[in-house]
Design a protein around this motif. Sequence first.
Motif, PDB file in Angstrom:
ATOM      1  N   ALA A 144     -21.062  15.691  56.687  1.00 17.22           N
ATOM      2  CA  ALA A 144     -20.494  16.773  57.507  1.00 17.22           C
ATOM      3  C   ALA A 144     -21.610  17.584  58.167  1.00 17.22           C
ATOM      4  CB  ALA A 144     -19.592  17.668  56.664  1.00 17.22           C
ATOM      5  N   TYR A 145     -22.680  17.836  57.416  1.00 17.66           N
ATOM      6  CA  TYR A 145     -23.810  18.575  57.980  1.00 17.66           C
ATOM      7  C   TYR A 145     -24.457  17.780  59.112  1.00 17.66           C
ATOM      8  CZ  TYR A 145     -28.425  20.570  58.585  1.00 17.66           C
ATOM      9  OH  TYR A 145     -29.561  21.109  59.146  1.00 17.66           O
ATOM     10  N   ARG A 146     -24.701  16.480  58.873  1.00 19.07           N
ATOM     11  CA  ARG A 146     -25.342  15.645  59.898  1.00 19.07           C
ATOM     12  C   ARG A 146     -24.457  15.533  61.133  1.00 19.07           C
ATOM     13  NH1 ARG A 146     -25.841  12.117  55.651  1.00 19.07           N
ATOM     14  NH2 ARG A 146     -24.681  10.541  56.816  1.00 19.07           N
ATOM     15  N   LEU A 147     -23.161  15.365  60.953  1.00 18.20           N
ATOM     16  CA  LEU A 147     -22.230  15.269  62.087  1.00 18.20           C
ATOM     17  C   LEU A 147     -22.222  16.568  62.873  1.00 18.20           C
ATOM     18  CD1 LEU A 147     -20.164  13.547  63.565  1.00 18.20           C
ATOM     19  CD2 LEU A 147     -18.457  14.295  61.917  1.00 18.20           C
ATOM     20  N   ASN A 148     -22.204  17.687  62.155  1.00 11.33           N
ATOM     21  CA  ASN A 148     -22.234  18.988  62.820  1.00 11.33           C
ATOM     22  C   ASN A 148     -23.536  19.171  63.594  1.00 11.33           C
ATOM     23  OD1 ASN A 148     -21.088  21.727  63.225  1.00 11.33           O
ATOM     24  ND2 ASN A 148     -22.894  22.335  62.077  1.00 11.33           N
ATOM     25  N   ARG A 149     -24.669  18.781  62.999  1.00 12.57           N
ATOM     26  CA  ARG A 149     -25.949  18.907  63.695  1.00 12.57           C
ATOM     27  C   ARG A 149     -26.011  18.001  64.920  1.00 12.57           C
ATOM     28  NH1 ARG A 149     -27.553  22.879  64.508  1.00 12.57           N
ATOM     29  NH2 ARG A 149     -29.281  21.868  65.522  1.00 12.57           N
ATOM     30  N   ALA A 150     -25.480  16.791  64.803  1.00  8.99           N
ATOM     31  CA  ALA A 150     -25.473  15.882  65.952  1.00  8.99           C
ATOM     32  C   ALA A 150     -24.657  16.491  67.092  1.00  8.99           C
ATOM     33  CB  ALA A 150     -24.898  14.529  65.550  1.00  8.99           C
ATOM     34  N   TYR A 151     -23.501  17.048  66.748  1.00  9.05           N
ATOM     35  CA  TYR A 151     -22.651  17.689  67.765  1.00  9.05           C
ATOM     36  C   TYR A 151     -23.373  18.888  68.379  1.00  9.05           C
ATOM     37  CZ  TYR A 151     -19.211  20.802  69.747  1.00  9.05           C
ATOM     38  OH  TYR A 151     -18.560  21.668  70.579  1.00  9.05           O
ATOM     39  N   LEU A 152     -23.914  19.764  67.528  1.00  9.38           N
ATOM     40  CA  LEU A 152     -24.582  20.964  68.042  1.00  9.38           C
ATOM     41  C   LEU A 152     -25.832  20.621  68.853  1.00  9.38           C
ATOM     42  CD1 LEU A 152     -24.237  23.407  65.011  1.00  9.38           C
ATOM     43  CD2 LEU A 152     -22.951  23.424  67.166  1.00  9.38           C
ATOM     44  N   ASN A 153     -26.604  19.636  68.409  1.00  9.18           N
ATOM     45  CA  ASN A 153     -27.784  19.222  69.184  1.00  9.18           C
ATOM     46  C   ASN A 153     -27.375  18.776  70.579  1.00  9.18           C
ATOM     47  OD1 ASN A 153     -29.718  17.686  66.500  1.00  9.18           O
ATOM     48  ND2 ASN A 153     -29.639  19.789  67.164  1.00  9.18           N
ATOM     49  N   GLY A 154     -26.310  17.997  70.651  1.00 11.89           N
ATOM     50  CA  GLY A 154     -25.824  17.547  71.951  1.00 11.89           C
ATOM     51  C   GLY A 154     -25.320  18.692  72.803  1.00 11.89           C
ATOM     52  N   ALA A 155     -24.536  19.585  72.183  1.00 17.27           N
ATOM     53  CA  ALA A 155     -23.989  20.731  72.919  1.00 17.27           C
ATOM     54  C   ALA A 155     -25.091  21.664  73.403  1.00 17.27           C
ATOM     55  CB  ALA A 155     -22.991  21.489  72.043  1.00 17.27           C
ATOM     56  N   GLU A 156     -26.167  21.762  72.639  1.00 20.82           N
ATOM     57  CA  GLU A 156     -27.297  22.614  73.040  1.00 20.82           C
ATOM     58  C   GLU A 156     -28.101  21.991  74.170  1.00 20.82           C
ATOM     59  OE1 GLU A 156     -29.240  22.749  69.289  1.00 20.82           O
ATOM     60  OE2 GLU A 156     -27.878  24.259  68.463  1.00 20.82           O
ATOM     61  N   THR A 157     -28.162  20.676  74.206  1.00 20.91           N
ATOM     62  CA  THR A 157     -28.977  19.969  75.192  1.00 20.91           C
ATOM     63  C   THR A 157     -28.227  19.722  76.497  1.00 20.91           C
ATOM     64  OG1 THR A 157     -30.146  18.883  73.398  1.00 20.91           O
ATOM     65  CG2 THR A 157     -30.382  17.896  75.552  1.00 20.91           C
TER      66      THR A 157
END
Length: 138
Positions: free
Chosen positions: A51-64
């Motif tokens: 869940a943490y990795r999925l959230n980070r992947a989503y947030l990294n994409g949304a930030e970029t």
Amino acid sequence: MEVYAEYSHAIAALVIFTLIILFLSPFSALAKAGKGLAPGATPDQDYADKAYRLNRAYLNGAETLPAFLTVTIAAILLGASPFWVNLLASVALVARVIMLVVHLRGIGSPHSGLRSIFYVLGWACMLVLGLMALVAAF
């Protein structure tokens, strides 16, 4: 509209990147809900937790995504070289997809060299796209 046809790969890269982020959003939300987290909450920083990795992947994409959209659209609108705009946008997209796979599979550590390499590759492509847009503007 014919002028934009020359940038079809770059435009497709923008759309694909956006669709990836849209696709990740509900999966990130479901993973967090499965852990009993409130909407918008962030899982504990545990790279072993999917869940943490999925959230980070989503947030990294949304930030970029905003930076990627901005420099690519600016380069297109200002008439920067279609070859380079298409190439750089495509490489940036591929780098982000590889980063996504590294995140979701939990490959390496949170500070994995592989993830960092592809982050920097995508970042460098966006930096060059931005510089190309500025050169085209003046």
